[in-house]
Design an enzyme around this catalytic site. Structure first.
Site, PDB file in Angstrom:
ATOM      1  N   HIS A  94      -7.071  -3.348   9.413  1.00  0.00           N
ATOM      2  CA  HIS A  94      -6.090  -2.299   9.737  1.00  0.00           C
ATOM      3  C   HIS A  94      -6.611  -0.929   9.311  1.00  0.00           C
ATOM      4  O   HIS A  94      -7.289  -0.784   8.294  1.00  0.00           O
ATOM      5  CB  HIS A  94      -4.724  -2.585   9.121  1.00  0.00           C
ATOM      6  CG  HIS A  94      -4.656  -2.521   7.619  1.00  0.00           C
ATOM      7  ND1 HIS A  94      -4.383  -1.354   6.945  1.00  0.00           N
ATOM      8  CD2 HIS A  94      -4.800  -3.476   6.670  1.00  0.00           C
ATOM      9  CE1 HIS A  94      -4.355  -1.599   5.631  1.00  0.00           C
ATOM     10  NE2 HIS A  94      -4.610  -2.876   5.445  1.00  0.00           N
TER      11      HIS A  94
ATOM     12  N   ASP B 146      -4.440   1.909   9.202  1.00  0.00           N
ATOM     13  CA  ASP B 146      -3.430   2.727   8.536  1.00  0.00           C
ATOM     14  C   ASP B 146      -3.571   2.585   7.028  1.00  0.00           C
ATOM     15  O   ASP B 146      -4.115   1.595   6.519  1.00  0.00           O
ATOM     16  CB  ASP B 146      -2.033   2.330   8.977  1.00  0.00           C
ATOM     17  CG  ASP B 146      -1.710   0.877   8.663  1.00  0.00           C
ATOM     18  OD1 ASP B 146      -2.485  -0.009   9.079  1.00  0.00           O
ATOM     19  OD2 ASP B 146      -0.685   0.609   7.998  1.00  0.00           O
TER      20      ASP B 146
ATOM     21  N   ASP C 141      -8.676  -0.526   0.991  1.00  0.00           N
ATOM     22  CA  ASP C 141      -7.519  -1.085   1.700  1.00  0.00           C
ATOM     23  C   ASP C 141      -7.191  -0.222   2.911  1.00  0.00           C
ATOM     24  O   ASP C 141      -6.408   0.701   2.816  1.00  0.00           O
ATOM     25  CB  ASP C 141      -6.324  -1.159   0.746  1.00  0.00           C
ATOM     26  CG  ASP C 141      -5.104  -1.826   1.346  1.00  0.00           C
ATOM     27  OD1 ASP C 141      -5.253  -2.514   2.373  1.00  0.00           O
ATOM     28  OD2 ASP C 141      -4.005  -1.647   0.803  1.00  0.00           O
TER      29      ASP C 141
ATOM     30  N   GLU D   5      -0.086  -1.930   9.355  1.00  0.00           N
ATOM     31  CA  GLU D   5      -0.023  -3.030   8.389  1.00  0.00           C
ATOM     32  C   GLU D   5       0.740  -2.648   7.136  1.00  0.00           C
ATOM     33  O   GLU D   5       1.424  -3.483   6.537  1.00  0.00           O
ATOM     34  CB  GLU D   5      -1.450  -3.479   8.031  1.00  0.00           C
ATOM     35  CG  GLU D   5      -1.538  -4.816   7.330  1.00  0.00           C
ATOM     36  CD  GLU D   5      -1.443  -4.706   5.808  1.00  0.00           C
ATOM     37  OE1 GLU D   5      -1.364  -5.763   5.145  1.00  0.00           O
ATOM     38  OE2 GLU D   5      -1.468  -3.571   5.280  1.00  0.00           O
ATOM     39  N   GLU D   6       0.654  -1.384   6.729  1.00  0.00           N
ATOM     40  CA  GLU D   6       1.279  -0.957   5.481  1.00  0.00           C
ATOM     41  C   GLU D   6       2.776  -0.696   5.621  1.00  0.00           C
ATOM     42  O   GLU D   6       3.445  -0.405   4.633  1.00  0.00           O
ATOM     43  CB  GLU D   6       0.590   0.303   4.954  1.00  0.00           C
ATOM     44  CG  GLU D   6      -0.890   0.141   4.610  1.00  0.00           C
ATOM     45  CD  GLU D   6      -1.144  -0.764   3.418  1.00  0.00           C
ATOM     46  OE1 GLU D   6      -0.175  -1.319   2.856  1.00  0.00           O
ATOM     47  OE2 GLU D   6      -2.307  -0.923   3.047  1.00  0.00           O
TER      48      GLU D   6
ATOM     49  N   ASP E 274      -8.998  -8.323   3.797  1.00  0.00           N
ATOM     50  CA  ASP E 274      -8.025  -7.385   3.233  1.00  0.00           C
ATOM     51  C   ASP E 274      -7.470  -7.893   1.908  1.00  0.00           C
ATOM     52  O   ASP E 274      -6.312  -7.672   1.598  1.00  0.00           O
ATOM     53  CB  ASP E 274      -6.883  -7.171   4.236  1.00  0.00           C
ATOM     54  CG  ASP E 274      -5.961  -6.016   3.858  1.00  0.00           C
ATOM     55  OD1 ASP E 274      -6.381  -5.154   3.049  1.00  0.00           O
ATOM     56  OD2 ASP E 274      -4.829  -5.981   4.347  1.00  0.00           O
TER      57      ASP E 274
ATOM     58  N   ARG F 243       8.275 -10.668  -3.438  1.00  0.00           N
ATOM     59  CA  ARG F 243       7.222 -11.573  -2.980  1.00  0.00           C
ATOM     60  C   ARG F 243       7.558 -12.934  -3.589  1.00  0.00           C
ATOM     61  O   ARG F 243       7.471 -13.100  -4.814  1.00  0.00           O
ATOM     62  CB  ARG F 243       5.855 -11.083  -3.446  1.00  0.00           C
ATOM     63  CG  ARG F 243       5.575  -9.580  -3.205  1.00  0.00           C
ATOM     64  CD  ARG F 243       5.521  -9.229  -1.723  1.00  0.00           C
ATOM     65  NE  ARG F 243       5.392  -7.798  -1.515  1.00  0.00           N
ATOM     66  CZ  ARG F 243       4.266  -7.210  -1.080  1.00  0.00           C
ATOM     67  NH1 ARG F 243       3.201  -7.931  -0.822  1.00  0.00           N
ATOM     68  NH2 ARG F 243       4.236  -5.900  -0.893  1.00  0.00           N
TER      69      ARG F 243
ATOM     70  N   HIS G 281      -3.565   1.161  -3.253  1.00  0.00           N
ATOM     71  CA  HIS G 281      -2.269   1.848  -3.324  1.00  0.00           C
ATOM     72  C   HIS G 281      -2.159   2.749  -4.554  1.00  0.00           C
ATOM     73  O   HIS G 281      -1.061   3.164  -4.916  1.00  0.00           O
ATOM     74  CB  HIS G 281      -1.099   0.843  -3.315  1.00  0.00           C
ATOM     75  CG  HIS G 281      -0.976   0.076  -2.047  1.00  0.00           C
ATOM     76  ND1 HIS G 281       0.190  -0.551  -1.662  1.00  0.00           N
ATOM     77  CD2 HIS G 281      -1.861  -0.170  -1.050  1.00  0.00           C
ATOM     78  CE1 HIS G 281       0.009  -1.158  -0.501  1.00  0.00           C
ATOM     79  NE2 HIS G 281      -1.234  -0.934  -0.119  1.00  0.00           N
TER      80      HIS G 281
END
Length: 470
Positions: free
Chosen positions: A87, A89, A118, A152-153, A176, A352, A443
């Protein structure tokens, strides 16, 4: 046929690095206020997608752009298709960078930029693995398709659209995550908690804001409070300075008459690993909750300080669950918004969760603990169920064998809280590009990828793609 994959990557590493640098310069953050029919997630993700697809055209692959949502780079023939999913983005850069996040800098053999780890760096390593196979004209029995995403984000709207128009590959991986392999991923769902807004006490919460994305631990938080007089304002500022000294955070306050503005700095992290971050919002809520707020403002602060602060495993919220194989549920409080001019405040909780629990059980726990504050709950539509590919699957076995051959280290299965495109396929996994013991900066400010790891990953990807497709 014996192929020296290390030699092949070495011969192309300057080109690989330059292509990556040019790609990293594209600021590909999602911008909903700039969406157009031509740019479904804003101009940045579109431009990065086009940039990556242009590499495929340059190198002689079959390239398809699916309406600027996603695209693919493909070659080979066969009844089966191996999918590789990357990805373009990125999450917002945020504050705290030592360099411009969109002007890549190489220092200490690391490349610093938003997206370096990432997922533009790993994607470029995998692309060059595919490129090497094509340039060597190696025989294949399957198609190889590199699917390039641009959302994706956020909501994965790119893949929803792409697979409305294109068939899914039969099996594959996403570069990823981590080596040796990620063959299991927890469920992923965000629950929005809406609380009534009101101010009825001596302390008025004018605003409280934090967070950039649901899948990021807020590294900064801001609140504006109005009190009865200047003396009270001074008391608040003095108490805040003492709070900062006593906790693992930094910050500042400023006074304008009876109004105090607080800025608190924690540590950002990936929302899948909230335990390694320091949530600036919940620490700020913890501080403010000691004062005489009332009404909706007090409810908001109490919810944050009592039930959400340092509750990364959902124990205070009564959502905790642990599975023997998938491990513990984690919770990231990623977005906060209290505005005295609005009717409702908002907190986004991203869970999660392992197999064995469910969204329904999570919402029941939230109702039990937060119901006293008269909230309403709404789950985000982008809900991913737990995903697992057994370790004895030939895909997993092949990828682990390649890893072992190139590192000399024993491969093993892993299950993570993060969500990758690997879960798009029933026989899909995540594979690299981070090696065991790496420093996770995804991130976060000053995100980087080690160049030795970048090139090592390209070697592994080239061999793995060939073994899977020959």
């Amino acid at each position: 046929m014996t192929i020296d994959w290390q030699k092949e990557v070495e011969a192309r590493k300057d080109d690989l690095l330059q292509d990556l640098i040019d790609l990293l310069k594209v600021k590909s953050e999602r911008e909903d206020d700039k969406v157009t029919p031509d740019a479904p997630f804003g101009p940045g993700p579109r431009d990065a997608l086009l940039h990556m697809l242009a590499y495929g055209e340059r190198d002689g692959f079959v390239v398809k752009n699916v309406d600027n949502y996603a695209g693919h780079i493909e070659f080979g023939e066969g009844d089966e298709t191996l999918g590789i999913f990357g990805h373009m983005d990125v999450v917002p850069a945020g504050d705290g960078w030592d360099t411009n996040p969109y002007e890549p800098v190489i220092k200490d053999n690391k490349i610093y930029a938003r997206g370096s780890s990432d997922d533009k760096g790993p994607s470029m390593a995998a692309y060059y693995g595919m490129k090497i196979i094509k340039e060597l004209n190696l025989p294949l029995s399957k198609k190889i398709r590199f699917v390039v995403g641009s959302d994706e984000e956020s909501g994965w709207g790119d893949m929803d659209y792409y697979f409305e128009h294109e068939e899914k590959p039969d099996f594959g991986f996403s570069p990823d995550a981590e080596f040796p392999i990620i063959n299991g991923e927890k469920g992923n769902v965000s629950v929005a908690v809406h609380l009534p807004v009101s101010n009825e006490g001596a302390y008025v919460l004018t605003s409280f804001t934090a967070g950039l994305r649901a899948n990021m631990v807020p590294g900064t938080a801001k609140a504006v409070v109005t009190v009865a007089d200047a003396a009270k304002a001074e008391e608040l500022a003095t108490a805040f300075a003492a709070f900062l000294e006593a906790h693992p955070v930094t910050g500042s306050s400023s006074i304008d008459g009876k109004t105090v503005t607080f800025d608190l700095v924690g540590k950002g992290a990936h929302g899948a690993s909230p335990q390694i971050g320091i949530n600036a919002a919940t620490f700020l809520g913890l501080f403010l909750n000691d004062f005489a707020f009332a009404g909706g403002a007090k409810n908001f602060l109490t919810a944050v300080a009592t039930y959400i602060h340092e509750d990364v495993y959902g124990e205070k919220l009564h959502t905790a669950y642990e599975d023997e194989k998938m491990g513990k549920l984690t919770m990231n409080a990623g977005l906060f918004d209290f505005d005295a001019t609005k009717e409702q405040a908002f907190i986004n909780l991203n869970f999660r969760y392992p197999q064995g629990t469910s969204l329904e059980k999570i919402e029941a726990g939230l109702q039990e603990t937060l119901g006293q504050f008269e909230p309403t709950f709404s789950a985000e539509p982008h809900h991913m169920q737990p995903h697992y590919v057994p370790q004895d699957d030939p895909l997993v076995q092949t990828l682990l064998a390649v890893y072992e051959d190139h590192t000399g280290e024993k491969g093993f299965e892993q299950i993570i809280g993060g969500g990758t495109y690997g879960r798009l396929l029933k026989r899909g996994v995540a594979y690299g590009a981070m090696f065991p013991g790496y420093t996770d900066t995804m991130h976060q400010a000053n995100e980087f990828m080690d160049l030795d790891d970048l090139f090592r990953a390209a070697v592994i990807y080239a061999d793995a793609i060939y073994r899977l497709a020959k």
